[in-house]
Design a protein around this motif. Structure first.
Motif, PDB file in Angstrom:
ATOM      1  N   LEU A  55      -8.421  12.691 -43.831  1.00  0.00           N
ATOM      2  CA  LEU A  55      -7.325  12.272 -44.680  1.00  0.00           C
ATOM      3  C   LEU A  55      -7.035  13.346 -45.531  1.00  0.00           C
ATOM      4  O   LEU A  55      -7.814  14.510 -45.838  1.00  0.00           O
ATOM      5  CB  LEU A  55      -7.897  11.043 -45.624  1.00  0.00           C
ATOM      6  CG  LEU A  55      -8.404   9.950 -44.882  1.00  0.00           C
ATOM      7  CD1 LEU A  55      -8.908   8.920 -46.305  1.00  0.00           C
ATOM      8  CD2 LEU A  55      -7.342   9.284 -44.249  1.00  0.00           C
ATOM      9  N   LEU A  60      -3.700  10.204 -46.785  1.00  0.00           N
ATOM     10  CA  LEU A  60      -2.943   9.779 -45.408  1.00  0.00           C
ATOM     11  C   LEU A  60      -3.700  10.592 -44.402  1.00  0.00           C
ATOM     12  O   LEU A  60      -4.144  11.804 -44.690  1.00  0.00           O
ATOM     13  CB  LEU A  60      -1.660  10.392 -45.762  1.00  0.00           C
ATOM     14  CG  LEU A  60      -0.523   9.544 -46.803  1.00  0.00           C
ATOM     15  CD1 LEU A  60       0.588  10.392 -46.946  1.00  0.00           C
ATOM     16  CD2 LEU A  60      -0.279   8.243 -46.118  1.00  0.00           C
ATOM     17  N   ARG A  72       1.409  14.160 -39.373  1.00  0.00           N
ATOM     18  CA  ARG A  72       1.077  12.663 -39.601  1.00  0.00           C
ATOM     19  C   ARG A  72       1.536  12.043 -38.426  1.00  0.00           C
ATOM     20  O   ARG A  72       2.702  12.071 -38.286  1.00  0.00           O
ATOM     21  CB  ARG A  72       1.841  12.173 -40.947  1.00  0.00           C
ATOM     22  CG  ARG A  72       0.946  12.949 -42.148  1.00  0.00           C
ATOM     23  CD  ARG A  72       1.656  12.565 -43.439  1.00  0.00           C
ATOM     24  NE  ARG A  72       0.963  13.353 -44.519  1.00  0.00           N
ATOM     25  CZ  ARG A  72       1.257  13.363 -45.559  1.00  0.00           C
ATOM     26  NH1 ARG A  72       2.638  12.954 -45.935  1.00  0.00           N
ATOM     27  NH2 ARG A  72       0.707  14.038 -46.807  1.00  0.00           N
ATOM     28  N   VAL A  77      -2.004   7.016 -38.144  1.00  0.00           N
ATOM     29  CA  VAL A  77      -2.022   6.291 -39.464  1.00  0.00           C
ATOM     30  C   VAL A  77      -2.054   4.578 -39.329  1.00  0.00           C
ATOM     31  O   VAL A  77      -2.798   4.365 -40.044  1.00  0.00           O
ATOM     32  CB  VAL A  77      -0.458   6.868 -40.125  1.00  0.00           C
ATOM     33  CG1 VAL A  77      -0.307   5.836 -41.215  1.00  0.00           C
ATOM     34  CG2 VAL A  77      -0.377   8.101 -40.419  1.00  0.00           C
ATOM     35  N   SER A  78      -1.292   4.275 -38.375  1.00  0.00           N
ATOM     36  CA  SER A  78      -1.523   2.844 -38.238  1.00  0.00           C
ATOM     37  C   SER A  78      -2.831   2.219 -37.924  1.00  0.00           C
ATOM     38  O   SER A  78      -3.126   1.229 -38.438  1.00  0.00           O
ATOM     39  CB  SER A  78      -0.402   2.353 -37.106  1.00  0.00           C
ATOM     40  OG  SER A  78       0.891   2.600 -37.628  1.00  0.00           O
ATOM     41  N   TYR A  80      -5.675   3.612 -38.650  1.00  0.00           N
ATOM     42  CA  TYR A  80      -6.601   3.725 -39.691  1.00  0.00           C
ATOM     43  C   TYR A  80      -6.127   2.499 -40.609  1.00  0.00           C
ATOM     44  O   TYR A  80      -7.088   1.770 -41.186  1.00  0.00           O
ATOM     45  CB  TYR A  80      -6.287   5.107 -40.476  1.00  0.00           C
ATOM     46  CG  TYR A  80      -7.302   5.092 -41.564  1.00  0.00           C
ATOM     47  CD1 TYR A  80      -8.446   5.270 -41.499  1.00  0.00           C
ATOM     48  CD2 TYR A  80      -6.600   5.018 -42.941  1.00  0.00           C
ATOM     49  CE1 TYR A  80      -9.299   5.733 -42.556  1.00  0.00           C
ATOM     50  CE2 TYR A  80      -7.322   5.190 -43.999  1.00  0.00           C
ATOM     51  CZ  TYR A  80      -8.815   5.281 -44.004  1.00  0.00           C
ATOM     52  OH  TYR A  80      -9.473   5.641 -45.099  1.00  0.00           O
ATOM     53  N   ALA A  81      -4.964   2.290 -40.649  1.00  0.00           N
ATOM     54  CA  ALA A  81      -4.631   1.458 -41.754  1.00  0.00           C
ATOM     55  C   ALA A  81      -4.927  -0.080 -41.277  1.00  0.00           C
ATOM     56  O   ALA A  81      -5.634  -0.799 -42.264  1.00  0.00           O
ATOM     57  CB  ALA A  81      -2.958   1.167 -42.043  1.00  0.00           C
ATOM     58  N   THR A 110      -1.489   2.544 -48.693  1.00  0.00           N
ATOM     59  CA  THR A 110      -1.242   3.771 -48.787  1.00  0.00           C
ATOM     60  C   THR A 110      -0.611   4.340 -47.448  1.00  0.00           C
ATOM     61  O   THR A 110       0.561   5.102 -47.309  1.00  0.00           O
ATOM     62  CB  THR A 110      -2.457   4.546 -48.805  1.00  0.00           C
ATOM     63  OG1 THR A 110      -2.988   4.243 -50.245  1.00  0.00           O
ATOM     64  CG2 THR A 110      -1.927   6.060 -49.022  1.00  0.00           C
ATOM     65  N   GLN A 111      -0.903   3.928 -46.396  1.00  0.00           N
ATOM     66  CA  GLN A 111      -0.520   4.294 -45.022  1.00  0.00           C
ATOM     67  C   GLN A 111       0.672   3.570 -44.899  1.00  0.00           C
ATOM     68  O   GLN A 111       1.973   4.084 -44.335  1.00  0.00           O
ATOM     69  CB  GLN A 111      -1.612   3.943 -43.669  1.00  0.00           C
ATOM     70  CG  GLN A 111      -2.853   4.448 -44.055  1.00  0.00           C
ATOM     71  CD  GLN A 111      -3.138   5.821 -44.282  1.00  0.00           C
ATOM     72  OE1 GLN A 111      -2.534   6.541 -43.780  1.00  0.00           O
ATOM     73  NE2 GLN A 111      -3.864   6.184 -45.476  1.00  0.00           N
ATOM     74  N   TRP A 114       3.594   4.975 -46.657  1.00  0.00           N
ATOM     75  CA  TRP A 114       4.175   6.188 -45.952  1.00  0.00           C
ATOM     76  C   TRP A 114       5.170   5.818 -44.753  1.00  0.00           C
ATOM     77  O   TRP A 114       6.037   6.533 -44.527  1.00  0.00           O
ATOM     78  CB  TRP A 114       2.953   7.067 -45.436  1.00  0.00           C
ATOM     79  CG  TRP A 114       3.321   8.306 -44.740  1.00  0.00           C
ATOM     80  CD1 TRP A 114       3.846   9.421 -45.401  1.00  0.00           C
ATOM     81  CD2 TRP A 114       3.522   8.702 -43.275  1.00  0.00           C
ATOM     82  NE1 TRP A 114       4.354  10.274 -44.294  1.00  0.00           N
ATOM     83  CE2 TRP A 114       4.232   9.895 -43.247  1.00  0.00           C
ATOM     84  CE3 TRP A 114       3.296   7.670 -42.319  1.00  0.00           C
ATOM     85  CZ2 TRP A 114       4.412  10.601 -41.864  1.00  0.00           C
ATOM     86  CZ3 TRP A 114       3.542   7.960 -40.898  1.00  0.00           C
ATOM     87  CH2 TRP A 114       4.154   9.555 -40.863  1.00  0.00           C
TER      88      TRP A 114
END
Length: 320
Positions: A55, A60, A72, A77-78, A80-81, A110-111, A114
């Motif tokens: 992160l 992020l 990114r 990102v997805s 992890y979310a 947060t993700q 973004w």
């Protein structure tokens, strides 16, 4: 090091190492016992897969490209979310509600924010890196990224009630289903059924794991909308599964005949098991059972390791 020595070393390690990568199917998610309109835990528990996520100062996820630069990646990102969302729900006896801000829900949002802010006018997220294996230059869209983002946005909408998350999920799905020739991510067959392309290329690549992840996003959107937008994609992929079966292992894609790595082979098995639950279709886990037997065969693992090693060496020579 000589090629033969490399292959022997790789093959020997594959046979000796009986530990398999962990891609747990979330049986709680497959029960579908969450309130209507509120997506629950993702079909796979992605926490083991994302445990090493890095992160930045904005919390992020960042990914390192082959050049050494960081960027990114919407897939990372997805994933992890969704992993953080699973952790939040797993820690409570009831699903998170809009005014509940656990660490996991905050990480999801947060993700998700973004992704929402970075979604372009076409409804997608362009990749800034090339994919030499498929001859793809920077600027491509990925069905896997689109589908995972749909899953993230639907959970963002459930957690906040912000309509923009739902709009973003619908825009992501529309681009994912747009034909390749029109700048989208789907290759259509003669029956009008889409194959959801993780990396759109010419000729098409048909990457298995990316297509299943993308399909999960469509399934969740269908459930939310009360539609069947996912059905043709599911039928096309299910009918294609035999093409990924080498008789002793699975293929990563249909463009190259090489066996998948051990990690991707195990991921294929987990994804198909999860798909059977999501789609309430026993044909998917039946294939997964066969593929899992391949994993347990030392001869199959040895053959796959040798085949994969040869493929990697050819790629390295071609790129040198």
């Amino acid at each position: 090091m000589r090629a033969g020595t490399t292959l022997v070393g790789m093959a020997g390690k594959a046979v000796r190492d009986l530990r398999r990568p962990s891609f747990p199917v979330d049986v709680t998610a497959l029960r579908g016992d969450t309130p209507a309109g509120r997506p629950g835990r993702y079909p796979l528990d992605l926490r083991p897969m994302t445990a090493g996520s890095v992160l930045d100062h904005e919390r992020l996820v960042v990914t390192r490209a082959a050049t050494g630069e960081t960027y990114r990646n919407p897939v990372s990102v997805s994933l992890y979310a969704l992993a953080q969302h699973t952790g939040a729900l797993a820690g409570s006896r009831r699903p998170a509600v809009p005014d509940e801000r656990t660490t996991g829900i905050q990480a999801l949002l947060t993700q998700a924010r973004w992704l929402r802010a970075g979604q372009d006018g076409n409804g997608g997220w362009r990749y800034p890196v090339p994919v030499p294996r498929y001859g793809v230059r920077p600027g491509w869209y990925s069905a896997m990224a689109q589908g995972l983002a749909v899953s993230v946005m639907l959970r963002g909408y459930a957690a906040t009630g912000e309509r923009s998350f739902l709009d973003a999920s619908e825009g992501a799905a529309e681009l994912m289903l747009r034909p390749l020739a029109a700048g989208g991510c789907s290759h259509y067959d003669r029956l009008g059924r889409p194959f959801l392309e993780e990396c759109p290329s010419e000729p098409v690549s048909h990457i298995l794991n990316g297509a299943v992840f993308a399909l999960f996003g469509l399934c969740e959107l269908s459930r939310h909308q009360g539609t069947a937008v996912h059905e043709r994609a599911a039928d096309r992929l299910r009918d294609s599964l035999a093409e990924f079966d080498l008789g002793y292992w699975t293929r990563y894609d249909l463009r190259h005949p090489a066996p998948a790595s051990l990690a991707y082979h195990c991921l294929h098995t987990a994804l198909l098991t999860a798909a059977g639950g999501v789609l309430a279709d026993p044909r998917w886990p039946a294939v997964a059972t066969t593929w899992d037997r391949y994993t347990r065969s030392p001869a199959g693992r040895l053959r796959a390791a040798v085949g994969k090693g040869r493929f990697v060496l050819r790629e390295r020579r071609a790129g040198s």
